[in-house]
Design an enzyme around this catalytic site. Structure first.
Site, PDB file in Angstrom:
ATOM      1  N   MET A   1       9.663   7.556   9.701  1.00  0.00           N
ATOM      2  CA  MET A   1       9.607   8.558   8.601  1.00  0.00           C
ATOM      3  C   MET A   1       9.549   9.980   9.231  1.00  0.00           C
ATOM      4  O   MET A   1       8.718  10.158  10.292  1.00  0.00           O
ATOM      5  CB  MET A   1       8.528   8.444   7.732  1.00  0.00           C
ATOM      6  CG  MET A   1       8.798   7.039   6.955  1.00  0.00           C
ATOM      7  SD  MET A   1       7.470   7.005   5.515  1.00  0.00           S
ATOM      8  CE  MET A   1       6.097   7.214   6.577  1.00  0.00           C
ATOM      9  N   GLY A  52       3.203  -1.114   5.541  1.00  0.00           N
ATOM     10  CA  GLY A  52       4.048  -0.117   6.332  1.00  0.00           C
ATOM     11  C   GLY A  52       4.558   1.206   5.693  1.00  0.00           C
ATOM     12  O   GLY A  52       3.481   1.832   4.762  1.00  0.00           O
ATOM     13  N   CYS A  53       5.632   1.798   6.140  1.00  0.00           N
ATOM     14  CA  CYS A  53       6.123   2.951   5.379  1.00  0.00           C
ATOM     15  C   CYS A  53       6.001   3.035   3.993  1.00  0.00           C
ATOM     16  O   CYS A  53       6.390   2.120   3.251  1.00  0.00           O
ATOM     17  CB  CYS A  53       7.540   3.349   5.918  1.00  0.00           C
ATOM     18  SG  CYS A  53       8.225   4.744   5.172  1.00  0.00           S
ATOM     19  N   PHE A  54       5.306   4.144   3.343  1.00  0.00           N
ATOM     20  CA  PHE A  54       4.988   3.915   1.784  1.00  0.00           C
ATOM     21  C   PHE A  54       6.564   4.144   1.228  1.00  0.00           C
ATOM     22  O   PHE A  54       6.399   4.017   0.037  1.00  0.00           O
ATOM     23  CB  PHE A  54       3.920   5.031   1.477  1.00  0.00           C
ATOM     24  CG  PHE A  54       3.934   6.344   2.091  1.00  0.00           C
ATOM     25  CD1 PHE A  54       5.093   6.956   2.408  1.00  0.00           C
ATOM     26  CD2 PHE A  54       2.771   6.865   2.163  1.00  0.00           C
ATOM     27  CE1 PHE A  54       5.002   8.323   3.054  1.00  0.00           C
ATOM     28  CE2 PHE A  54       2.730   8.308   2.827  1.00  0.00           C
ATOM     29  CZ  PHE A  54       3.811   8.871   3.069  1.00  0.00           C
ATOM     30  N   TRP A  55       7.275   4.633   1.812  1.00  0.00           N
ATOM     31  CA  TRP A  55       8.874   4.821   1.012  1.00  0.00           C
ATOM     32  C   TRP A  55       9.145   3.751   0.364  1.00  0.00           C
ATOM     33  O   TRP A  55       9.674   3.382  -0.886  1.00  0.00           O
ATOM     34  CB  TRP A  55      10.024   5.418   2.080  1.00  0.00           C
ATOM     35  CG  TRP A  55       9.462   6.746   2.559  1.00  0.00           C
ATOM     36  CD1 TRP A  55       8.515   7.837   2.144  1.00  0.00           C
ATOM     37  CD2 TRP A  55      10.330   7.193   3.672  1.00  0.00           C
ATOM     38  NE1 TRP A  55       8.718   8.906   2.798  1.00  0.00           N
ATOM     39  CE2 TRP A  55       9.763   8.716   3.629  1.00  0.00           C
ATOM     40  CE3 TRP A  55      11.418   7.245   4.353  1.00  0.00           C
ATOM     41  CZ2 TRP A  55      10.076   9.857   4.656  1.00  0.00           C
ATOM     42  CZ3 TRP A  55      11.783   8.079   5.410  1.00  0.00           C
ATOM     43  CH2 TRP A  55      11.117   9.391   5.502  1.00  0.00           C
TER      44      TRP A  55
END
EC number: 1.8.4.11
Length: 225
Positions: A1, A52-55
């Site tokens: 990100m 992991g990536c919050f997206w």
């Protein structure tokens, strides 16, 4: 990100990430149906999930019926360090996480857990998910009540005994601490940037898996319900 303000460098890094070989944590898995059903009183409840990536975590939960809010943010560190540039350096105790608000009359906490481990996070990976590596990308459950904690503990034990995963379950339960919402540009990122290379490669498949595996829990629109 990467932050929008990083411009071309951000796009290049994201594109490189989406071109990495597939790794564990990407493929959907049919997590076992929870044996312990959450017994929660009426009224909106909250829980925090790090995966992991919050997206991607936010995108999946935002497409679940009964979820009224999914907010990307930072959990486990201090307010002073709850900034993307600092957290992403890996020097804080924060994990990228999502605070989920849900109506237990529509979707139970145990169902959130099953979906989380089916399409969002690989519980056998330590301090990484997908292409993202570091303790701030760890998978963790952050219950906000004793009932949630008991259900989470029971489910992790059930997962370990299920044989669904060939490697040991390393995802743990963390004590609830202050949750700090992430910067505005991170909120609803997948919805606002559906063609972003990272979203296309890593997160859109998670939402498609939710729809395919749990059609009764899937909603086409993002939160709120």
């Amino acid at each position: 990100m990467r932050r929008a303000a990083l411009g071309l460098a951000a796009a290049c890094l994201a594109l490189a990430a989406c071109q990495q070989p597939a790794v564990a944590g990407e493929a959907a898995v049919s997590a076992p149906a929870p044996k312990r059903v959450a017994a929660e009183k009426p009224g909106l409840k909250t829980a925090v999930f790090a995966g992991g990536c919050f997206w991607g975590v936010e995108a999946v939960f935002s497409h679940m019926k009964g979820v009224t809010s999914a907010v990307s943010g930072y959990h486990g560190g201090t307010e002073r360090s709850a900034k993307y540039d600092i957290v992403s350096s890996g020097v804080t105790d924060h994990a990228e996480a999502v605070k989920v608000t849900y109506d237990p009359r529509v979707v139970r906490y145990d169902q959130l857990l099953q979906v989380f481990f089916s399409v969002v996070a690989d519980p056998t990976l330590k301090n990484r998910q997908g292409p993202d590596v570091g303790a701030h990308y760890r998978a963790a459950l952050v219950p906000m009540s004793e009932e949630q904690r008991a259900v989470a503990a029971a489910y992790l034990k059930q997962m370990a005994a299920s044989g669904t995963w060939k490697k040991p379950i390393v995802t743990g339960i963390e004590r609830a601490q202050a949750f700090y919402p992430a910067e505005t540009y991170h909120q609803d990122f997948a919805q606002k940037n559906p063609r972003h290379p990272y979203i296309v490669r890593w997160d859109a498949p998670k939402v498609r898996a939710l729809k395919a595996m749990y059609p009764s829990l899937y909603k086409a629109s993002f939160t709120p319900d």
